[in-house]
Each structure stands twice: as C-alpha cells, then as structure tokens.
Design a protein around this motif. Sequence first.
Motif, mmCIF file in Angstrom:
data_model
loop_
_atom_site.group_PDB
_atom_site.id
_atom_site.type_symbol
_atom_site.label_atom_id
_atom_site.label_comp_id
_atom_site.label_asym_id
_atom_site.label_seq_id
_atom_site.Cartn_x
_atom_site.Cartn_y
_atom_site.Cartn_z
ATOM 1 N N THR A 21 62.214 76.075 -29.692
ATOM 2 C CA THR A 21 61.275 76.967 -29.000
ATOM 3 C C THR A 21 59.959 76.242 -28.713
ATOM 4 O O THR A 21 59.434 76.311 -27.594
ATOM 5 C CB THR A 21 61.012 78.203 -29.890
ATOM 6 N N ILE A 59 79.698 70.324 -38.257
ATOM 7 C CA ILE A 59 78.643 71.291 -37.913
ATOM 8 C C ILE A 59 78.924 72.650 -38.548
ATOM 9 O O ILE A 59 78.006 73.309 -39.049
ATOM 10 C CB ILE A 59 78.477 71.363 -36.382
ATOM 11 N N THR A 70 75.151 59.896 -33.432
ATOM 12 C CA THR A 70 73.937 60.574 -32.977
ATOM 13 C C THR A 70 72.959 59.592 -32.331
ATOM 14 O O THR A 70 72.395 59.875 -31.271
ATOM 15 C CB THR A 70 73.245 61.277 -34.173
ATOM 16 N N ARG A 144 73.226 74.816 -44.482
ATOM 17 C CA ARG A 144 72.244 74.057 -43.683
ATOM 18 C C ARG A 144 70.917 73.964 -44.429
ATOM 19 O O ARG A 144 70.255 72.918 -44.405
ATOM 20 C CB ARG A 144 72.036 74.730 -42.319
ATOM 21 N N ILE A 177 51.872 79.769 -32.854
ATOM 22 C CA ILE A 177 52.296 78.468 -33.385
ATOM 23 C C ILE A 177 52.004 77.367 -32.372
ATOM 24 O O ILE A 177 51.519 76.289 -32.735
ATOM 25 C CB ILE A 177 53.788 78.526 -33.789
HETATM 26 N N1 UP5 Z 1 62.119 82.123 -32.851
HETATM 27 C C1 UP5 Z 1 61.550 80.926 -32.612
HETATM 28 N N2 UP5 Z 1 60.252 80.944 -32.925
HETATM 29 C C2 UP5 Z 1 59.990 82.181 -33.413
HETATM 30 C C3 UP5 Z 1 58.809 82.815 -33.910
HETATM 31 N N3 UP5 Z 1 57.648 82.179 -33.981
HETATM 32 N N4 UP5 Z 1 58.907 84.093 -34.342
HETATM 33 C C4 UP5 Z 1 60.110 84.748 -34.285
HETATM 34 N N5 UP5 Z 1 61.241 84.211 -33.815
HETATM 35 C C5 UP5 Z 1 61.191 82.939 -33.374
HETATM 36 O O1 UP5 Z 1 64.513 79.296 -33.081
HETATM 37 C C6 UP5 Z 1 65.506 79.985 -33.803
HETATM 38 C C7 UP5 Z 1 65.492 81.463 -33.400
HETATM 39 O O2 UP5 Z 1 64.252 82.021 -33.792
HETATM 40 C C8 UP5 Z 1 65.604 81.680 -31.884
HETATM 41 O O3 UP5 Z 1 66.351 82.831 -31.645
HETATM 42 C C9 UP5 Z 1 64.157 81.840 -31.436
HETATM 43 O O4 UP5 Z 1 64.051 82.650 -30.295
HETATM 44 C C10 UP5 Z 1 63.533 82.497 -32.654
HETATM 45 P P1 UP5 Z 1 64.764 77.809 -32.534
HETATM 46 O O5 UP5 Z 1 63.586 77.418 -31.749
HETATM 47 O O6 UP5 Z 1 66.103 77.733 -31.915
HETATM 48 O O7 UP5 Z 1 64.759 77.022 -33.938
HETATM 49 P P2 UP5 Z 1 65.334 75.598 -34.300
HETATM 50 O O8 UP5 Z 1 64.449 75.042 -35.346
HETATM 51 O O9 UP5 Z 1 65.583 74.794 -33.084
HETATM 52 O O10 UP5 Z 1 66.709 76.056 -34.982
HETATM 53 P P3 UP5 Z 1 68.136 75.375 -34.951
HETATM 54 O O11 UP5 Z 1 69.082 76.392 -35.496
HETATM 55 O O12 UP5 Z 1 68.442 74.771 -33.645
HETATM 56 O O13 UP5 Z 1 67.910 74.231 -36.022
HETATM 57 P P4 UP5 Z 1 68.935 73.322 -36.733
HETATM 58 O O14 UP5 Z 1 68.150 72.183 -37.200
HETATM 59 O O15 UP5 Z 1 69.689 74.053 -37.774
HETATM 60 O O16 UP5 Z 1 70.010 73.013 -35.595
HETATM 61 P P5 UP5 Z 1 70.328 71.698 -34.733
HETATM 62 O O17 UP5 Z 1 70.845 72.159 -33.441
HETATM 63 O O18 UP5 Z 1 69.199 70.777 -34.779
HETATM 64 O O19 UP5 Z 1 71.526 71.078 -35.578
HETATM 65 C C11 UP5 Z 1 72.733 71.805 -35.721
HETATM 66 C C12 UP5 Z 1 73.703 71.009 -36.560
HETATM 67 O O20 UP5 Z 1 74.053 69.798 -35.896
HETATM 68 C C13 UP5 Z 1 73.195 70.545 -37.929
HETATM 69 O O21 UP5 Z 1 73.297 71.531 -38.924
HETATM 70 C C14 UP5 Z 1 74.115 69.364 -38.206
HETATM 71 O O22 UP5 Z 1 75.361 69.826 -38.650
HETATM 72 C C15 UP5 Z 1 74.268 68.756 -36.822
HETATM 73 N N6 UP5 Z 1 73.321 67.649 -36.577
HETATM 74 C C16 UP5 Z 1 73.643 66.393 -37.082
HETATM 75 O O23 UP5 Z 1 74.671 66.206 -37.734
HETATM 76 N N7 UP5 Z 1 72.787 65.351 -36.850
HETATM 77 C C17 UP5 Z 1 71.634 65.495 -36.143
HETATM 78 O O24 UP5 Z 1 70.911 64.510 -35.965
HETATM 79 C C18 UP5 Z 1 71.310 66.774 -35.646
HETATM 80 C C19 UP5 Z 1 72.174 67.833 -35.888
#
Ligand code: UP5
Length: 190
Positions: A21, A59, A70, A144, A177
């Motif tokens: 976001t 994942i 990655t 996670r 934020i």
């Molecule tokens: N939202 C956002 N801001 C808000 C606020 N201030 N108040 C209220 N609500 C708010 O936000 C999450 C939700 O909250 C959304 O609905 C948003 O509208 C709301 P978002 O901005 O999507 O948060 P984010 O931190 O990006 O959350 P995300 O779930 O994407 O984080 P992750 O770190 O868990 O997910 P990512 O996509 O990075 O990784 C997924 C998986 O991929 C990992 O678990 C892992 O298995 C794998 N991975 C790797 O293996 N290696 C890597 O290098 C990266 C990922």
Amino acid sequence: FKERNPFITFVLGGPGSGKGTQCQKIVETFGFKHLSAGELLRREIDSNSEHWSQMLNTIKEGRIVPSEVTVRLIQQEMESSDSNKFLIDGFPRTEENRIAFEQLIGLEPNVVLFFDCPEEEMVKRVLNRNQGRVDDNIDTVKKRLKVFEILNLPVIDYYSKRGKLRKINAVGTEDEIFEKVRPIFSACDS
Ligand code: UP5
Ligand code: MG
C-alpha cells in the motif's frame, strides 16, 4: 547495471504491515519502480514456470523461496527497467537473501524502510484482504508471522546497525502513515 548507480530502497515489515500500500503511494509521489518479491513469485507460479508447484507449496507454508530464484527475478526486473529508483518490497526476507543480493548485484540498499505493526493488526488486515491469495488464511498467517520474526528481524537489525533503517509506526490510516514516509524521500529528491 551497477554502473547506472541506482537508488535502491528495501521495504520490510511483517505480513499485512502495509508495504504494498505504501509503495503504491511512493510510486505516485516520487516515481519509483515498485518490485514486490512476493508478486514476482506469484507471477512465476501463475505462468507455470519451472518449479512452480514447489514455489506454491513454499508460499502456502509461509516459508522462503530459495534466494537464487528471487534474486534472479529481481535482477531481471531491475535491469530491464528504464527507472533508476527502485522499491524492493518484501525482500530480503533472510540473512541469506540479503547476502545473495549483495553478492549477485554487487550493491547495497541506500535506504531500508521498516513498517512496524502489532501482530493482531497484521492478522486482521491480512484476513480482511480477500484477494484470493493462497497464504491469506489464519494457519498460513501464523506461520508467516513466525518466519518474519525468526528470519526477517535479524535482517532489520543488521540495517539498523548500519544506520540505514527508517522505522515507521504502521498503525493509523494509510494517509497518516504516508505522511511519515514522505519526508524520507523528499530529502533524497532534492
Ligand atoms: N491496509 C494497508 N494499510 C492499511 C492501513 N493503514 N490501515 C488499514 N488497512 C490497511 O496491506 C495488507 C492489507 O491491509 C490490504 O488489504 C490493505 O488494503 C490493508 P498490504 O499493503 O498488502 O501489506 P503488505 O505488507 O504488502 O502485506 P503482504 O501480505 O503482501 O506481505 P507479505 O510480506 O506477507 O507478502 P509478500 O507478498 O511479500 O510475500 C508472500 C510470500 O512469498 C512470503 O510469505 C514467502 O512465502 C514468499 N516470499 C519469498 O519466499 N521470498 C521473498 O523474497 C518474498 C516473498
Ligand atoms: Mg505485499
């Protein structure tokens, strides 16, 4: 690529802390190229690329995909981009990820953002998201969170010691934020 002298920001924080976001807002205001490591991996899975089923399982379990996969995806995106300012969202997840990036790309980040958010708020946000992500369920979220604490906090600590960390309290509205994020980039813009 290194010779282009790119400006690299790592964006870290637990699941649902608001990385994606806030990256969106940074892109709109400061014109960075946003690369979400999780999105790049999900795209690989959706296109049935090599090892897609292993990656999907990883994942689903909230575990970390091997660094070489990655880093290669991030490298391809950076090298083929016209931009020279990058937001690398959700990477590095582990010390091993961090070292692999430094060795392969030969660069360190200029700035590391850390969205600091209480666990119960992160769980609430992830479970409310409703975008069909295979890892947005209570079981995987718990995993996670544990992986974040054990593997990602040491990376955050590393950058804190190197004076690169900008820790942001991630509780509040999205706009509130962003007002804490803005000055970090306004300073680099001039
Ligand atoms: N939202 C956002 N801001 C808000 C606020 N201030 N108040 C209220 N609500 C708010 O936000 C999450 C939700 O909250 C959304 O609905 C948003 O509208 C709301 P978002 O901005 O999507 O948060 P984010 O931190 O990006 O959350 P995300 O779930 O994407 O984080 P992750 O770190 O868990 O997910 P990512 O996509 O990075 O990784 C997924 C998986 O991929 C990992 O678990 C892992 O298995 C794998 N991975 C790797 O293996 N290696 C890597 O290098 C990266 C990922
Ligand atoms: Mg995200």
